[in-house]
Design a protein around this motif. Structure first.
Motif, PDB file in Angstrom:
ATOM      1  N   GLU A 166       0.819  -1.210   0.000  1.00  6.78           N
ATOM      2  CA  GLU A 166       0.000   0.000   0.000  1.00  6.78           C
ATOM      3  C   GLU A 166       0.858   1.267   0.000  1.00  6.78           C
ATOM      4  N   LYS A 167       0.228   2.353  -0.409  1.00  3.51           N
ATOM      5  CA  LYS A 167       0.954   3.616  -0.486  1.00  3.51           C
ATOM      6  C   LYS A 167       1.386   4.049   0.907  1.00  3.51           C
ATOM      7  N   SER A 168       2.658   4.349   1.067  1.00  3.48           N
ATOM      8  CA  SER A 168       3.147   4.714   2.388  1.00  3.48           C
ATOM      9  C   SER A 168       4.260   5.742   2.312  1.00  3.48           C
ATOM     10  N   ILE A 169       4.534   6.328   3.475  1.00  2.48           N
ATOM     11  CA  ILE A 169       5.685   7.213   3.619  1.00  2.48           C
ATOM     12  C   ILE A 169       6.740   6.397   4.356  1.00  2.48           C
ATOM     13  N   VAL A 170       7.875   6.202   3.728  1.00  2.00           N
ATOM     14  CA  VAL A 170       8.916   5.352   4.296  1.00  2.00           C
ATOM     15  C   VAL A 170       9.762   6.144   5.294  1.00  2.00           C
ATOM     16  N   ILE A 171       9.915   5.597   6.479  1.00  2.00           N
ATOM     17  CA  ILE A 171      10.745   6.207   7.521  1.00  2.00           C
ATOM     18  C   ILE A 171      11.893   5.239   7.800  1.00  2.00           C
ATOM     19  N   ALA A 172      13.128   5.710   7.718  1.00  2.00           N
ATOM     20  CA  ALA A 172      14.252   4.806   7.962  1.00  2.00           C
ATOM     21  C   ALA A 172      15.415   5.575   8.559  1.00  2.00           C
ATOM     22  N   HIS A 173      16.325   4.836   9.145  1.00  2.00           N
ATOM     23  CA  HIS A 173      17.523   5.499   9.661  1.00  2.00           C
ATOM     24  C   HIS A 173      18.355   5.997   8.480  1.00  2.00           C
ATOM     25  N   ASP A 174      18.500   5.134   7.499  1.00  2.00           N
ATOM     26  CA  ASP A 174      19.284   5.483   6.314  1.00  2.00           C
ATOM     27  C   ASP A 174      18.742   4.673   5.148  1.00  2.00           C
ATOM     28  N   LEU A 175      18.880   5.208   3.960  1.00  2.00           N
ATOM     29  CA  LEU A 175      18.531   4.437   2.772  1.00  2.00           C
ATOM     30  C   LEU A 175      19.755   4.511   1.876  1.00  2.00           C
ATOM     31  N   SER A 176      20.258   3.370   1.484  1.00  2.00           N
ATOM     32  CA  SER A 176      21.427   3.406   0.613  1.00  2.00           C
ATOM     33  C   SER A 176      20.965   3.878  -0.760  1.00  2.00           C
ATOM     34  N   PRO A 177      21.872   4.452  -1.559  1.00  2.00           N
ATOM     35  CA  PRO A 177      21.465   4.863  -2.894  1.00  2.00           C
ATOM     36  C   PRO A 177      20.832   3.706  -3.678  1.00  2.00           C
ATOM     37  N   SER A 178      21.360   2.493  -3.517  1.00  2.00           N
ATOM     38  CA  SER A 178      20.776   1.400  -4.298  1.00  2.00           C
ATOM     39  C   SER A 178      19.379   1.052  -3.801  1.00  2.00           C
ATOM     40  N   ALA A 179      19.149   1.163  -2.489  1.00  2.00           N
ATOM     41  CA  ALA A 179      17.795   0.910  -1.988  1.00  2.00           C
ATOM     42  C   ALA A 179      16.856   2.001  -2.493  1.00  2.00           C
ATOM     43  N   THR A 180      17.339   3.245  -2.533  1.00  2.00           N
ATOM     44  CA  THR A 180      16.515   4.346  -3.009  1.00  2.00           C
ATOM     45  C   THR A 180      16.136   4.140  -4.468  1.00  2.00           C
ATOM     46  N   ALA A 181      17.107   3.704  -5.245  1.00  2.00           N
ATOM     47  CA  ALA A 181      16.863   3.536  -6.679  1.00  2.00           C
ATOM     48  C   ALA A 181      15.809   2.470  -6.964  1.00  2.00           C
ATOM     49  N   THR A 182      15.634   1.532  -6.047  1.00  2.00           N
ATOM     50  CA  THR A 182      14.645   0.485  -6.304  1.00  2.00           C
ATOM     51  C   THR A 182      13.289   0.789  -5.669  1.00  2.00           C
ATOM     52  N   LEU A 183      13.143   1.960  -5.041  1.00  2.00           N
ATOM     53  CA  LEU A 183      11.854   2.307  -4.435  1.00  2.00           C
ATOM     54  C   LEU A 183      10.750   2.293  -5.491  1.00  2.00           C
ATOM     55  N   ASP A 184       9.620   1.776  -5.090  1.00  2.00           N
ATOM     56  CA  ASP A 184       8.471   1.732  -5.984  1.00  2.00           C
ATOM     57  C   ASP A 184       7.813   3.121  -5.990  1.00  2.00           C
ATOM     58  N   ARG A 185       7.971   3.827  -7.103  1.00  2.00           N
ATOM     59  CA  ARG A 185       7.480   5.208  -7.151  1.00  2.00           C
ATOM     60  C   ARG A 185       5.964   5.311  -6.975  1.00  2.00           C
ATOM     61  N   GLU A 186       5.268   4.253  -7.324  1.00  2.00           N
ATOM     62  CA  GLU A 186       3.808   4.269  -7.208  1.00  2.00           C
ATOM     63  C   GLU A 186       3.378   4.165  -5.748  1.00  2.00           C
ATOM     64  N   LYS A 187       4.180   3.448  -4.961  1.00  2.00           N
ATOM     65  CA  LYS A 187       3.754   3.142  -3.596  1.00  2.00           C
ATOM     66  C   LYS A 187       4.428   4.022  -2.546  1.00  2.00           C
ATOM     67  N   VAL A 188       5.621   4.498  -2.845  1.00  2.00           N
ATOM     68  CA  VAL A 188       6.310   5.327  -1.854  1.00  2.00           C
ATOM     69  C   VAL A 188       5.928   6.794  -2.078  1.00  2.00           C
ATOM     70  N   LEU A 189       5.123   7.328  -1.169  1.00  2.34           N
ATOM     71  CA  LEU A 189       4.629   8.701  -1.316  1.00  2.34           C
ATOM     72  C   LEU A 189       5.731   9.699  -1.013  1.00  2.34           C
ATOM     73  N   ALA A 190       6.616   9.325  -0.091  1.00  7.05           N
ATOM     74  CA  ALA A 190       7.723  10.194   0.330  1.00  7.05           C
ATOM     75  C   ALA A 190       8.620   9.356   1.219  1.00  7.05           C
ATOM     76  N   PHE A 191       9.832   9.846   1.480  1.00  7.36           N
ATOM     77  CA  PHE A 191      10.613   9.171   2.507  1.00  7.36           C
ATOM     78  C   PHE A 191      11.337  10.165   3.400  1.00  7.36           C
ATOM     79  N   VAL A 192      11.555   9.727   4.631  1.00  7.39           N
ATOM     80  CA  VAL A 192      12.226  10.556   5.620  1.00  7.39           C
ATOM     81  C   VAL A 192      13.328   9.697   6.220  1.00  7.39           C
ATOM     82  N   ILE A 193      14.560  10.183   6.198  1.00  9.04           N
ATOM     83  CA  ILE A 193      15.644   9.416   6.820  1.00  9.04           C
ATOM     84  C   ILE A 193      16.368  10.257   7.860  1.00  9.04           C
TER      85      ILE A 193
END
Lengths: 597, 94
Positions: A166-193
Motif C-alpha cells: 500500500e501507499k506509504s511514507i517510508v521512515i528509515a535510519h538510512d537508505l542506501s542509494p541502491s535501496a533508493t533507486a529500487t523504491l516503488d514510485r507508485e507506492k512510496v509517497l515520500a521518505f524521511v531518513i
C-alpha cells in the motif's frame, strides 16, 4: 499505547526533494538494529521441543534467504569473495552453536531468541577483542547473520521496498542509494531518513525520481510507529506526525497551491529561455534512464545535458554489453526528436553504486580509482564498449560524448587515442557513425580548472560538475554531516573558478555547461548567467523555475552581480548579492529559492 | 576404545599469512563436514570442533600458530591427512 503518542508532533530537518505527501508511515527498522538482547521468556520443559523447532525453522528460513542472496551475487563477485559469503551460511549451519542453543532451551528453559542471542553474543564478544584484525572483522559477519535469524524469530523481517502493497511514507535510519533507486514510485509517497544531507546521492536520486524527501531527521524513528498518519513537506523539510484535522487541511491546501505553481510553470515550458537583453541559455536535463524522458520534455528541456550511464550497471548480476548500450542510446535519440544529447561515460566510484563492478574498497574513494581513472586502468573493455555504442548511436542523431573526472591533459590524449581505435574498428566493420562527434569533458577537479586553457584546446565543450568541484576545492565530504555546512557553491573560490573556466573557453571558442546541482537551484541562477554559462543542465523538475528567472534577468545586471559576488569576502555575502537581485525581479521565485530545491 | 575409535593426531603450523580468517576457516569446516570422524583443533589447551566455523575463528590462529589436530572415527586417518594437507597448502591462497 501511551496517550502522549496521539498528540501532533513536528520535526524540522533538511528538505531534499520537493513535494507534499500525506499518508501512513512505514517504519523500516534496520537489520543491524535488531542485534540486541531480546526479552528472556521462560519456556516450560513440556514446550522445549516446540521452542527448539521454532529455532530450527528460523535457521532454515535464514539459510534459504542467504542461499538466494548468494545466487544473486554469483557471477558478480569473484569466487574468492563469494566464499566469504559461504561463511555466513556456515554460521547458520554451525553444529556447535546449534547444540549450545538447544542446550539452553532444554536445560535452562530460556526462549529460543534469548538463547540464540546469548550464545552468539559470547562468540561475538570473544572474536571482536581478538588482536588479529582479519578475525576481528568476522564479528560483523556473525552479527549480520544473527540479526537475520533474530529478526525471523521476532517477525521483524526486512521490508522489500520494491514490493510494497500500500501507499506509504517510508521512515528509515538510512537508505542506501541502491535501496533508493529500487523504491516503488507508485507506492512510496515520500521518505524521511535520519541521516544524510541534501547533496547526498540518496537525496539526488529522490529528486530525480520526484519522490518528496526529507533527510537528516534525527530521532524521527523513535516517534513514529507503523501506520501513523504523517505529513511530509518536502519544500521546507517538515515532518508532522499524527497531524490534527486542521493541520491536515492546511497542508492539503498547500499541496494544491504548490501543484498550481508547477502547472503554471509548465505552461511557460515553450517560452524561450532568454534574458531580457537577449542572452540565450539552453536549459537541458540530467537523465539517467529512458523513463525520465517524457517528463523532461513536459518540463520543456532543450536537450539532454547529461545522460548518466551508471544506472545501467546497477542491477545486480547484470552488465550491459555494447548492443544493449547502443539500443538504449538509439531509443533515447528517437524519443527526444533530434534534440542534442550528451552521454557521459561511466562515472562509478566515490559515492556511486558499484556493487556490480569489482570495485575495491578504498580508504579514500573520492580521491581514488573512480570514473575515467577506473575505466582507463581496470575497465578498458567496458570503456571501449561504451565508446563504440555512443559512436554507433551518433549516426542516428545529435549525440556528444563526455568523459568524467578528467584531471590532466594526458587523460584526454589517452581517451582520444582509444576513440580513434574504436573509430578505425567501426570503419573496418562498415558501420556508420559521426566522425566529427563533439567530445567534451567534465570539469570537476581544481587541477582541470587551473589548466582549463590547455584542456580547452583539446575538446569541443566543458561541463562543470559543481557538486564534485565544490567538494574537491573546499576539501569536504558533502555526505559528512559534521562538515556539510562548508559545502557552499557560492564560495567566492568556486565562482572565481567557474569564471576562469569560462574565460579559457571563450578564448578557445568552446561552449560550457554547468551540470551540477547549482544549475537547478534558483539561488544561483543570476550568478551562473552573469558568469556567461551557455547551458544549464539539471533535474528536469527545476527547468520551469529556472526559465522563469532567466526570462526576468538582464545579462548586464547578472554580470554585475557575479562580479561583485566574486569579490565578496564571505560566501554569505556572495549569496546575498544573488538573492537581492532575485528578490527584486521575482519575489515569488525567492520564496521557492529559500526552499532549497 | 575400539580400533575404529582410534584417535589420530598430528601437529601443524599455520603458514598462510593471514592465518585462519573467515575464508580458510570456512574451507576447513567444509572439508571437515565431509567426514564422519569427530575432528578437534587444539591451541593452548583450548579445543574446538573443526565442524564449527565459530569455534575455529575463536582459536584466533594467526600465521605461525601451532595447532594440534585430532580425528576420531572410522575415517579419522583420512580426515586428519586431509586437514593437514589443506593447511600445509596454505589454503591455495599464496
Amino acid at each position: 499505547m501511551s496517550v502522549t503518542h496521539n498528540i501532533e508532533k513536528v520535526f524540522h530537518a533538511t528538505a531534499a526533494s520537493l513535494g507534499i505527501a500525506i499518508g501512513p508511515a512505514l517504519v523500516i527498522r534496520e537489520l543491524h538494529k535488531s542485534y540486541a538482547e531480546p526479552e528472556d521468556k521462560v519456556i516450560p520443559p513440556e514446550d522445549s521441543d516446540c521452542e527448539v523447532e521454532r529455532f530450527n525453522v528460523a535457521l532454515d528460513q535464514a539459510r534459504d534467504e542467504l542461499e538466494e542472496l548468494r545466487v544473486r551475487i554469483q557471477g558478480v563477485l569473484e569466487e574468492r569473495e563469494a566464499n566469504v559469503f559461504d561463511a555466513h551460511l556456515m554460521i547458520v549451519d554451525d553444529k556447535m552453536l546449534m547444540d549450545e542453543v538447544e542446550d539452553m532451551i532444554r536445560r535452562h528453559h530460556h526462549c529460543a531468541e534469548y538463547s540464540f542471542f546469548k550464545v552468539v553474543d559470547r562468540y561475538v564478544t570473544a572474536i571482536s577483542v581478538m588482536p588479529d584484525p582479519y578475525i576481528k572483522e568476522r564479528a560483523a559477519d556473525i552479527k549480520d547473520v544473527a540479526s537475520r535469524v533474530l529478526g525471523l524469530m521476532l517477525n521483524r523481517q526486512g521490508v522489500a521496498l520494491d514490493k510494497l502493497t500500500e501507499k506509504s511514507i517510508v521512515i528509515a535510519h538510512d537508505l542506501s542509494p541502491s535501496a533508493t533507486a529500487t523504491l516503488d514510485r507508485e507506492k512510496v509517497l515520500a521518505f524521511v531518513i535520519e541521516t544524510g544531507s541534501n547533496t547526498s546521492h540518496t537525496a539526488i536520486l529522490a529528486r530525480s525520481m520526484q519522490i518528496p524527501a526529507i533527510v537528516g531527521a534525527k530521532g524521527v524513528m523513535q516517534d513514529v510507529e507503523n501506520g501513523d498518519l504523517l505529513i511530509v513537506d518536502g519544500f521546507v523539510g517538515t515532518v508532522i506526525v499524527l497531524p490534527e484535522g486542521d493541520t491536515r487541511k492546511l497542508y492539503e491546501a498547500k499541496a494544491t497551491r504548490e501543484e498550481k505553481f508547477y502547472v503554471d510553470l509548465m505552461r511557460e515550458s515553450k517560452l524561450r529561455s532568454e534574458t531580457t537583453d537577449g542572452f540565450a541559455v539552453q536549459l537541458a536535463a540530467n537523465l539517467e534512464s529512458l523513463d525520465e524522458v517524457e517528463s523532461a520534455i513536459k518540463f520543456g528541456m532543450y536537450g539532454v545535458g547529461l545522460f548518466r550511464t551508471e544506472y545501467m550497471y546497477m542491477t545486480p548480476g547484470k552488465r550491459p554489453g555494447e548492443e544493449e548500450l547502443f539500443n538504449t542510446f538509439r531509443k533515447l535519440i528517437a524519443e527526444i526528436n533530434g534534440k542534442p544529447v550528451v552521454i557521459r561515460t561511466l562515472d562509478i566510484g566515490g559515492d556511486k553504486l558499484a556493487d556490480n563492478l569489482g570495485v575495491i574498497n578504498e580508504t579514500n574513494p573520492f580521491l581514488g580509482l573512480r570514473a575515467i581513472r577506473l575505466c582507463l586502468k581496470q575497465e578498458r573493455q567496458l570503456l571501449r564498449e561504451q565508446i563504440r555504442a555512443i559512436l554507433r548511436a551518433s549516426a542516428y542523431g545529435n549525440l556528444k560524448i563526455m568523459f568524467p573526472m578528467v584531471s590532466c591533459s594526458e587523460e584526454i590524449v589517452e581517451l582520444k587515442s582509444i576513440m580513434q581505435e574504436c573509430m578505425g574498428q567501426l570503419d573496418r566493420e562498415g558501420r556508420n557513425f559521426n566522425k566529427n562527434i563533439e567530445v567534451g569533458i567534465m570539469i570537476e577537479t581544481p587541477a582541470a580548472v587551473a589548466v582549463a586553457d590547455v584542456l580547452a584546446e583539446m575538446v569541443d565543450f566543458f561541463s562543470i560538475g559543481t557538486n564534485d568541484l565544490v567538494q574537491y576545492t573546499s576539501a569536504i565530504d558533502r555526505d559528512n554531516e559534521a562538515v556539510a555546512y562548508l559545502y557552499r557553491p557560492e564560495h567566492p573560490a568556486i565562482l572565481k573558478m567557474i569564471n576562469q573556466v569560462m574565460e579559457a573557453a571563450r578564448n578557445k571558442g568552446i561552449w560550457v555547461s554547468v551540470c551540477g546541482e547549482m544549475a537547478g537551484d534558483p539561488r544561483y541562477t543570476p550568478l551562473l548567467v552573469g558568469l556567461g554559462v551557455h547551458e544549464f543542465s539539471m533535474n528536469s523538475v527545476a527547468i520551469g523555475a529556472i526559465r522563469r528567472i532567466i526570462r526576468k534577468l538582464s545579462l548586464h545586471e547578472a554580470e554585475e552581480v557575479a562580479k561583485r559576488a566574486m569579490a565578496c569576502r564571505t560566501s554569505d555575502d556572495a549569496l546575498n548579492e544573488s538573492l537581492q537581485l532575485l528578490a527584486k525581479i521575482s519575489p515569488d521565485i525567492t520564496e521557492l529559492a529559500f526552499k532549497g530545491i | 576404545m575400539g580400533i575404529s575409535e582410534q584417535c589420530h593426531c598430528d601437529e601443524v603450523t599455520v603458514q598462510n599469512s593471514l592465518g585462519l580468517h573467515a575464508r580458510p576457516a570456512s574451507q576447513l569446516v567444509k572439508l571437515a563436514l565431509t567426514f564422519e570422524a569427530e575432528i578437534l583443533f587444539e591451541k593452548d589447551g583450548e579445543s574446538v570442533s573443526a565442524k564449527s566455523l565459530m569455534g575455529l575463528l575463536m582459536l584466533s590462529a594467526g600465521c605461525g600458530t601451532v595447532l594440534k589436530i585430532s580425528a576420531t572415527g572410522d575415517d579419522g586417518r583420512t580426515a586428519l591427512e586431509a586437514m593437514v594437507e589443506l593447511i600445509n597448502r596454505k589454503f591455495d591462497e599464496e
